[in-house]
Design a protein around this motif. Structure first.
Motif, PDB file in Angstrom:
ATOM      1  N   GLY A  89       0.812  -1.220   0.000  1.00  0.00           N
ATOM      2  CA  GLY A  89       0.000   0.000   0.000  1.00  0.00           C
ATOM      3  C   GLY A  89       0.839   1.261   0.000  1.00  0.00           C
ATOM      4  N   VAL A  90       1.957   1.238  -0.734  1.00  0.00           N
ATOM      5  CA  VAL A  90       2.814   2.432  -0.806  1.00  0.00           C
ATOM      6  C   VAL A  90       2.111   3.460  -1.704  1.00  0.00           C
ATOM      7  N   ALA A  91       1.776   4.592  -1.140  1.00  0.00           N
ATOM      8  CA  ALA A  91       1.010   5.577  -1.921  1.00  0.00           C
ATOM      9  C   ALA A  91       1.257   6.990  -1.411  1.00  0.00           C
ATOM     10  N   THR A  92       1.397   7.898  -2.362  1.00  0.00           N
ATOM     11  CA  THR A  92       1.506   9.329  -2.061  1.00  0.00           C
ATOM     12  C   THR A  92       0.378  10.054  -2.778  1.00  0.00           C
ATOM     13  N   ARG A  93      -0.286  10.965  -2.090  1.00  0.00           N
ATOM     14  CA  ARG A  93      -1.351  11.765  -2.706  1.00  0.00           C
ATOM     15  C   ARG A  93      -0.788  12.487  -3.916  1.00  0.00           C
ATOM     16  N   PHE A  96       1.269  15.650  -3.810  1.00  0.00           N
ATOM     17  CA  PHE A  96       2.498  15.675  -3.009  1.00  0.00           C
ATOM     18  C   PHE A  96       3.580  14.770  -3.575  1.00  0.00           C
ATOM     19  N   ARG A  97       3.378  14.271  -4.808  1.00  0.00           N
ATOM     20  CA  ARG A  97       4.367  13.347  -5.381  1.00  0.00           C
ATOM     21  C   ARG A  97       5.646  14.071  -5.806  1.00  0.00           C
ATOM     22  N   GLY A  98       6.731  13.284  -5.872  1.00  0.00           N
ATOM     23  CA  GLY A  98       8.006  13.833  -6.346  1.00  0.00           C
ATOM     24  C   GLY A  98       8.708  14.721  -5.333  1.00  0.00           C
ATOM     25  N   ARG A  99       8.286  14.655  -4.066  1.00  0.00           N
ATOM     26  CA  ARG A  99       8.954  15.470  -3.028  1.00  0.00           C
ATOM     27  C   ARG A  99       9.714  14.593  -2.031  1.00  0.00           C
ATOM     28  N   GLY A 100       9.836  13.301  -2.352  1.00  0.00           N
ATOM     29  CA  GLY A 100      10.604  12.420  -1.483  1.00  0.00           C
ATOM     30  C   GLY A 100       9.815  11.783  -0.351  1.00  0.00           C
ATOM     31  N   LEU A 101       8.486  11.989  -0.325  1.00  0.00           N
ATOM     32  CA  LEU A 101       7.712  11.464   0.818  1.00  0.00           C
ATOM     33  C   LEU A 101       7.687   9.929   0.835  1.00  0.00           C
ATOM     34  N   ALA A 102       7.472   9.299  -0.328  1.00  0.00           N
ATOM     35  CA  ALA A 102       7.439   7.826  -0.343  1.00  0.00           C
ATOM     36  C   ALA A 102       8.808   7.273   0.048  1.00  0.00           C
ATOM     37  N   GLY A 103       9.868   7.923  -0.414  1.00  0.00           N
ATOM     38  CA  GLY A 103      11.206   7.490  -0.035  1.00  0.00           C
ATOM     39  C   GLY A 103      11.412   7.563   1.476  1.00  0.00           C
ATOM     40  N   LEU A 104      10.939   8.640   2.084  1.00  0.00           N
ATOM     41  CA  LEU A 104      11.048   8.799   3.540  1.00  0.00           C
ATOM     42  C   LEU A 104      10.235   7.736   4.274  1.00  0.00           C
ATOM     43  N   PRO A 128       5.518  -3.420 -12.962  1.00  0.00           N
ATOM     44  CA  PRO A 128       6.762  -3.047 -13.671  1.00  0.00           C
ATOM     45  C   PRO A 128       7.073  -1.557 -13.645  1.00  0.00           C
ATOM     46  N   HIS A 129       6.057  -0.674 -13.663  1.00  0.00           N
ATOM     47  CA  HIS A 129       6.371   0.752 -13.714  1.00  0.00           C
ATOM     48  C   HIS A 129       6.976   1.261 -12.402  1.00  0.00           C
ATOM     49  N   ASN A 130       6.961   0.431 -11.347  1.00  0.00           N
ATOM     50  CA  ASN A 130       7.584   0.844 -10.084  1.00  0.00           C
ATOM     51  C   ASN A 130       8.889   0.102  -9.773  1.00  0.00           C
ATOM     52  N   PHE A 131       9.328  -0.817 -10.676  1.00  0.00           N
ATOM     53  CA  PHE A 131      10.559  -1.577 -10.407  1.00  0.00           C
ATOM     54  C   PHE A 131      11.729  -0.625 -10.115  1.00  0.00           C
ATOM     55  N   PHE A 133      11.826   2.422  -9.093  1.00  0.00           N
ATOM     56  CA  PHE A 133      11.671   3.155  -7.831  1.00  0.00           C
ATOM     57  C   PHE A 133      12.239   2.336  -6.669  1.00  0.00           C
ATOM     58  N   TYR A 134      11.886   1.037  -6.623  1.00  0.00           N
ATOM     59  CA  TYR A 134      12.359   0.196  -5.516  1.00  0.00           C
ATOM     60  C   TYR A 134      13.823  -0.208  -5.690  1.00  0.00           C
ATOM     61  N   GLU A 135      14.226  -0.499  -6.923  1.00  0.00           N
ATOM     62  CA  GLU A 135      15.637  -0.872  -7.145  1.00  0.00           C
ATOM     63  C   GLU A 135      16.568   0.260  -6.726  1.00  0.00           C
TER      64      GLU A 135
HETATM   65  C1  LIG Z   1       5.188   5.482  -6.468  1.00  0.00           C
HETATM   66  C2  LIG Z   1       4.809   6.601  -5.498  1.00  0.00           C
HETATM   67  C3  LIG Z   1       4.410   6.014  -4.164  1.00  0.00           C
HETATM   68  C4  LIG Z   1       6.028   7.501  -5.335  1.00  0.00           C
HETATM   69  O1  LIG Z   1       5.697   8.496  -4.355  1.00  0.00           O
HETATM   70  P1  LIG Z   1       6.519   9.856  -4.201  1.00  0.00           P
HETATM   71  O2  LIG Z   1       6.220  10.395  -2.858  1.00  0.00           O
HETATM   72  O3  LIG Z   1       6.281  10.722  -5.389  1.00  0.00           O
HETATM   73  O4  LIG Z   1       7.998   9.284  -4.283  1.00  0.00           O
HETATM   74  P2  LIG Z   1       9.325  10.072  -3.878  1.00  0.00           P
HETATM   75  O5  LIG Z   1       9.077  11.546  -4.051  1.00  0.00           O
HETATM   76  O6  LIG Z   1       9.856   9.559  -2.603  1.00  0.00           O
HETATM   77  O7  LIG Z   1      10.281   9.550  -4.969  1.00  0.00           O
HETATM   78  C5  LIG Z   1      10.254  10.145  -6.175  1.00  0.00           C
HETATM   79  C6  LIG Z   1      11.526   9.759  -6.818  1.00  0.00           C
HETATM   80  O8  LIG Z   1      11.387   8.457  -7.301  1.00  0.00           O
HETATM   81  C7  LIG Z   1      11.269   8.531  -8.695  1.00  0.00           C
HETATM   82  N1  LIG Z   1      10.105   7.744  -8.995  1.00  0.00           N
HETATM   83  C8  LIG Z   1       8.862   7.883  -8.544  1.00  0.00           C
HETATM   84  N2  LIG Z   1       8.091   6.915  -9.072  1.00  0.00           N
HETATM   85  C9  LIG Z   1       8.903   6.166  -9.829  1.00  0.00           C
HETATM   86  C10 LIG Z   1       8.714   5.033 -10.628  1.00  0.00           C
HETATM   87  N3  LIG Z   1       7.509   4.496 -10.760  1.00  0.00           N
HETATM   88  N4  LIG Z   1       9.759   4.506 -11.267  1.00  0.00           N
HETATM   89  C11 LIG Z   1      10.985   5.072 -11.152  1.00  0.00           C
HETATM   90  N5  LIG Z   1      11.231   6.150 -10.398  1.00  0.00           N
HETATM   91  C12 LIG Z   1      10.189   6.681  -9.768  1.00  0.00           C
HETATM   92  C13 LIG Z   1      11.084   9.964  -9.049  1.00  0.00           C
HETATM   93  O9  LIG Z   1      11.633  10.260 -10.316  1.00  0.00           O
HETATM   94  C14 LIG Z   1      11.883  10.612  -7.964  1.00  0.00           C
HETATM   95  O10 LIG Z   1      13.254  10.451  -8.211  1.00  0.00           O
HETATM   96  P3  LIG Z   1      14.299  11.429  -7.550  1.00  0.00           P
HETATM   97  O11 LIG Z   1      14.211  11.193  -6.074  1.00  0.00           O
HETATM   98  O12 LIG Z   1      15.612  10.978  -8.115  1.00  0.00           O
HETATM   99  O13 LIG Z   1      13.893  12.788  -7.958  1.00  0.00           O
HETATM  100  C15 LIG Z   1       3.658   7.483  -6.064  1.00  0.00           C
HETATM  101  O14 LIG Z   1       3.968   7.824  -7.398  1.00  0.00           O
HETATM  102  C16 LIG Z   1       2.296   6.802  -6.029  1.00  0.00           C
HETATM  103  O15 LIG Z   1       1.568   6.893  -5.037  1.00  0.00           O
HETATM  104  N6  LIG Z   1       1.914   6.105  -7.131  1.00  0.00           N
HETATM  105  C17 LIG Z   1       0.622   5.441  -7.231  1.00  0.00           C
HETATM  106  C18 LIG Z   1       0.538   4.227  -6.331  1.00  0.00           C
HETATM  107  C19 LIG Z   1       1.651   3.230  -6.585  1.00  0.00           C
HETATM  108  O16 LIG Z   1       1.962   2.864  -7.701  1.00  0.00           O
HETATM  109  N7  LIG Z   1       2.256   2.781  -5.463  1.00  0.00           N
HETATM  110  C20 LIG Z   1       3.304   1.801  -5.473  1.00  0.00           C
HETATM  111  C21 LIG Z   1       2.705   0.463  -5.184  1.00  0.00           C
HETATM  112  S1  LIG Z   1       3.932  -0.804  -5.173  1.00  0.00           S
END
Ligand SMILES: CC(C)(COP(=O)(O)OP(=O)(O)OC[C@H]1O[C@@H](n2cnc3c(N)ncnc32)[C@H](O)[C@@H]1OP(=O)(O)O)[C@@H](O)C(=O)NCCC(=O)NCCS
Length: 183
Positions: A89-93, A96-104, A128-131, A133-135
């Protein structure tokens, strides 16, 4: 700007999380996805980040900005019992995306699991579109088989791809049985 990160009981905090989950994954969208039919476990703990204040110290759009669910499970890996952690359930509104919140939030979740010494590794499932992000955050693809419980019984779980975060074990293949519902 200060960001407050809370780690709370999963069930008790669910009412605060539900509006965010419904916004990110509306029912009519979810039911068309490969995992739309899956029955999921409920998180044991949840990492919550409230909408941060803007530079004027104001919160024009208050509410929850980011969520990560944490799961604890005694699973098996190649037939041997192992305590593992889970992320789901990793999710950012959207605003507020792209500000590092999910990373934190993810970092706080990993630290919370690491604090439980019995936990050997953590597991999450993603599309696949989130691979990438986690890697980029230290997670590795698990290429083996995953089994889980569903209402119809034990199934091979292939709805999404598994990724592992290593603590004291680094599984990359073999068979993991979640011994319960997936997350
Ligand atoms: C994926 C998600 C949680 C990221 O949240 P976020 O708060 O914007 O993430 P962060 O700001 O911490 O990270 C953004 C960084 O990751 C990168 N990033 C974000 N989503 C990415 C993705 N799908 N693939 C690759 N990189 C990604 C951004 O380019 C950014 O990189 P940077 O730190 O080098 O600038 C958000 O896009 C979301 O809620 N998506 C819909 C739900 C979803 O898919 N959740 C994941 C379920 S497994």
């Amino acid at each position: 700007m200060s960001i407050e990160i809370d780690v709370l009981n999963g069930d008790a905090s669910w009412p605060r999380v539900e509006p965010l989950m419904n916004a990110v994954w509306p029912q009519h969208v979810v039911e068309k996805l490969s995992w739309g039919h899956v029955k999921w476990a409920h998180a044991d703990l949840r990492v919550l980040i409230e909408a941060p204040e803007d530079s004027n110290g104001e919160s024009p759009n208050p509410g929850l900005a980011c969520h990560v669910g944490i799961f604890f499970r005694t699973a098996t890996w190649n037939g041997r019992k192992v305590d593992i952690g889970g992320i789901g359930g990793v999710a950012t509104r959207e605003d507020f995306r792209g500000r590092g919140l999910a990373g934190l939030a993810l970092g706080a979740a990993v630290q919370t699991m690491r604090d439980h010494e019995a936990i050997k590794f953590a597991l999450l499932f993603c599309e696949p579109h989130n691979f990438a992000f986690y890697e980029a955050r230290g997670w590795h693809k698990f290429t083996g088989e995953i089994y889980a419980e569903q209402p119809e019984g034990r199934i091979r779980f292939e709805a999404m791809a598994p990724f592992v975060f290593d603590f004291t074990r680094a599984p990359r293949d073999g068979v993991i049985d979640l011994c319960g519902l997936p997350w």
